[in-house]
Design a protein around this motif. Structure first.
Motif, short mmCIF file in Angstrom:
data_model
loop_
_atom_site.label_atom_id
_atom_site.label_comp_id
_atom_site.label_asym_id
_atom_site.label_seq_id
_atom_site.Cartn_x
_atom_site.Cartn_y
_atom_site.Cartn_z
N LEU A 116 0.84 -1.21 0.00
CA LEU A 116 0.00 0.00 0.00
C LEU A 116 0.87 1.25 0.00
O LEU A 116 1.77 1.39 0.83
CB LEU A 116 -0.89 0.01 1.25
N SER A 117 0.56 2.18 -0.90
CA SER A 117 1.25 3.47 -0.89
C SER A 117 0.53 4.38 0.09
O SER A 117 -0.47 5.00 -0.24
CB SER A 117 1.22 4.10 -2.28
N SER A 118 1.02 4.39 1.33
CA SER A 118 0.43 5.31 2.31
C SER A 118 1.28 6.59 2.34
O SER A 118 2.07 6.83 1.43
CB SER A 118 0.33 4.64 3.67
N SER A 119 1.09 7.37 3.39
CA SER A 119 1.72 8.69 3.39
C SER A 119 2.17 9.08 4.79
O SER A 119 1.53 8.73 5.79
CB SER A 119 0.69 9.72 2.92
N ALA A 120 3.23 9.87 4.82
CA ALA A 120 3.69 10.46 6.08
C ALA A 120 2.61 11.35 6.69
O ALA A 120 2.66 11.66 7.87
CB ALA A 120 4.93 11.30 5.81
N ALA A 121 1.64 11.75 5.87
CA ALA A 121 0.57 12.62 6.38
C ALA A 121 -0.18 11.96 7.54
O ALA A 121 -0.77 12.67 8.37
CB ALA A 121 -0.39 12.97 5.25
N VAL A 122 -0.14 10.64 7.64
CA VAL A 122 -0.88 9.97 8.74
C VAL A 122 -0.34 10.37 10.12
O VAL A 122 -1.05 10.31 11.11
CB VAL A 122 -0.88 8.42 8.63
N TYR A 123 0.93 10.81 10.19
CA TYR A 123 1.49 11.20 11.49
C TYR A 123 0.93 12.53 11.97
O TYR A 123 1.04 12.85 13.15
CB TYR A 123 3.01 11.35 11.40
N GLY A 124 0.37 13.32 11.05
CA GLY A 124 -0.02 14.68 11.44
C GLY A 124 1.22 15.45 11.84
O GLY A 124 2.27 15.31 11.21
#
Ligand code: UD1
Length: 341
Positions: free
Chosen positions: A106-114
């Motif tokens: 899955l290509s997730s994102s660093a954005a999940v860390y807030g």
């Protein structure tokens, strides 16, 4: 190995394809790929069609997502539909397939860390509250300790940190992560979640207000316009070149266990450094001011897992990567339409 790339015709898919060309590759996308592969035209929400394509594949690389933080505030339903329901649709397709894939990347994102974790001199590791509108209007850019209000220092974002998404986009990436990992044991596949930091390079769309900052700045500089840097320009990001990401995706296919891994360089670059790097080559001005809703202040990856589990170290420096991106933009005639924003 038969690999299906869902949303594989886009920016990251085209660079990943170069590193997995020894596999039997299929692309599932709304538009055909620019490289050699089997192609199925289909919508991510078309479960039946997706099921037919997933059936018999050994591995899935899931790249189908809307990607803009600011745009996600204005297009909530689109972001929820494509990103969150898209991941759910993939899971339904896998569930109903006769021969299920053994791996999902899955290509997730660093954005999940807030905003992520910071170090406070008094309280140690803390998670600052999101910056308020009032703080941003006053130009008080740095996050503060939630207990004593002191300014805090950003820590590298680590995979085990708390997830505190700050935009609809980030929330949909967290939903994707949750669905893909939580359903893995039930459906018998390994889930490899890759948290991409700021990916850039040839093939990235340069001509939209929602483009990534690097292609946006290069476009503005070539058109002899000033570069607009938000906040005070001292916010940081971790920029990783897209070929590095393509190779990491290929290595992720070799993993035998489920894992969540940051994909970055571990290097912080301020937006001002980046703007100066581009502006100085072109002799244009840099203008600082304004801010964007939902932006985090600082972001850089801890990359120990990327090194140990994927045996990988980023190759491209930001200077080399920016130059390669600009060459591509010029050579591929990306900037012909001067009326684009
Ligand atoms: C980017 C990605 C997102 C990814 C995330 C991971 C894009 C469009 N977004 O989000 O998909 O999940 O990284 O970390 O690729 N800026 C300016 N001036 C501008 C535009 C931007 O100063 O004209 C600043 C922003 O305020 C921000 C930084 O540049 O501080 C990066 O912005 P952007 O390239 O839009 O990326 P992210 O929002 O970090």
């Amino acid at each position: 190995m038969r690999v299906i790339m869902i949303g594989g015709s886009g920016f990251i898919g085209q660079h990943t394809a170069k590193f997995i060309s020894n596999n039997d590759l299929c692309v599932y996308d709304l538009v055909p790929p620019s490289f050699q592969a089997d192609y199925v035209q289909g919508d991510i929400l078309d479960e039946k069609r997706l099921e037919k394509s997933v059936d018999g594949s050994d591995a899935v690389i899931f790249l189908a997502s809307l990607i803009s933080v600011p745009r996600s505030f204005d297009a909530l339903a689109d972001y929820m539909n494509v990103n969150a329901c898209g991941a759910a649709s993939l899971i339904e397709a896998i569930k109903n397939a006769n021969k299920r894939p053994k791996k999902v990347v899955l290509s997730s994102s660093a954005a999940v860390y807030g905003e992520g974790a910071y170090a406070c001199d008094i309280h140690g590791k803390v998670y600052p509250l999101p910056r308020t509108q009032d703080q941003l209007d006053r130009g008080s850019w740095e996050p503060r300790c939630p207990y004593c209000g002191r300014e805090v220092k950003p820590l590298p974002q680590a995979e085990e940190d708390e997830l505190r998404p700050l935009s609809p986009y980030a929330l949909t990436k967290q939903v994707q992560e949750w669905l893909i990992t939580a359903m893995a044991p039930r459906l018998g596949y390994k889930a490899i979640v890759l948290r991409y930091f700021n990916v850039y390079g040839p093939g990235q769309r340069p001509d939209s207000p929602y483009s990534g900052v690097i292609t946006k700045f290069i476009t503005q500089a070539i058109r002899e316009k000033h570069l607009q840097v938000f906040e005070d320009g001292l916010q940081t990001r971790d920029y990783i070149y897209v070929d590095d990401v393509g190779e990491i995706n290929a290595r992720a296919l070799e993993l035998e266990e489920s894992a969540t891994i940051n994909v970055g360089t571990g290097i912080r670059t301020t937006v001002l450094q980046l703007a100066r790097l581009i502006a100085d080559r072109h002799g244009v001005d840099v203008v600082v001011g304004g801010y964007r809703q939902g932006d985090i202040r600082h972001s850089a990856a801890r990359i120990d897992l990327m090194r140990t589990m994927l045996g990988w170290q980023p190759r491209m420096t930001i200077e080399e990567g920016v130059a390669a991106t600009e060459n591509w933009m010029r050579e591929s005639g990306q900037l012909k339409n001067e009326s684009s924003p």
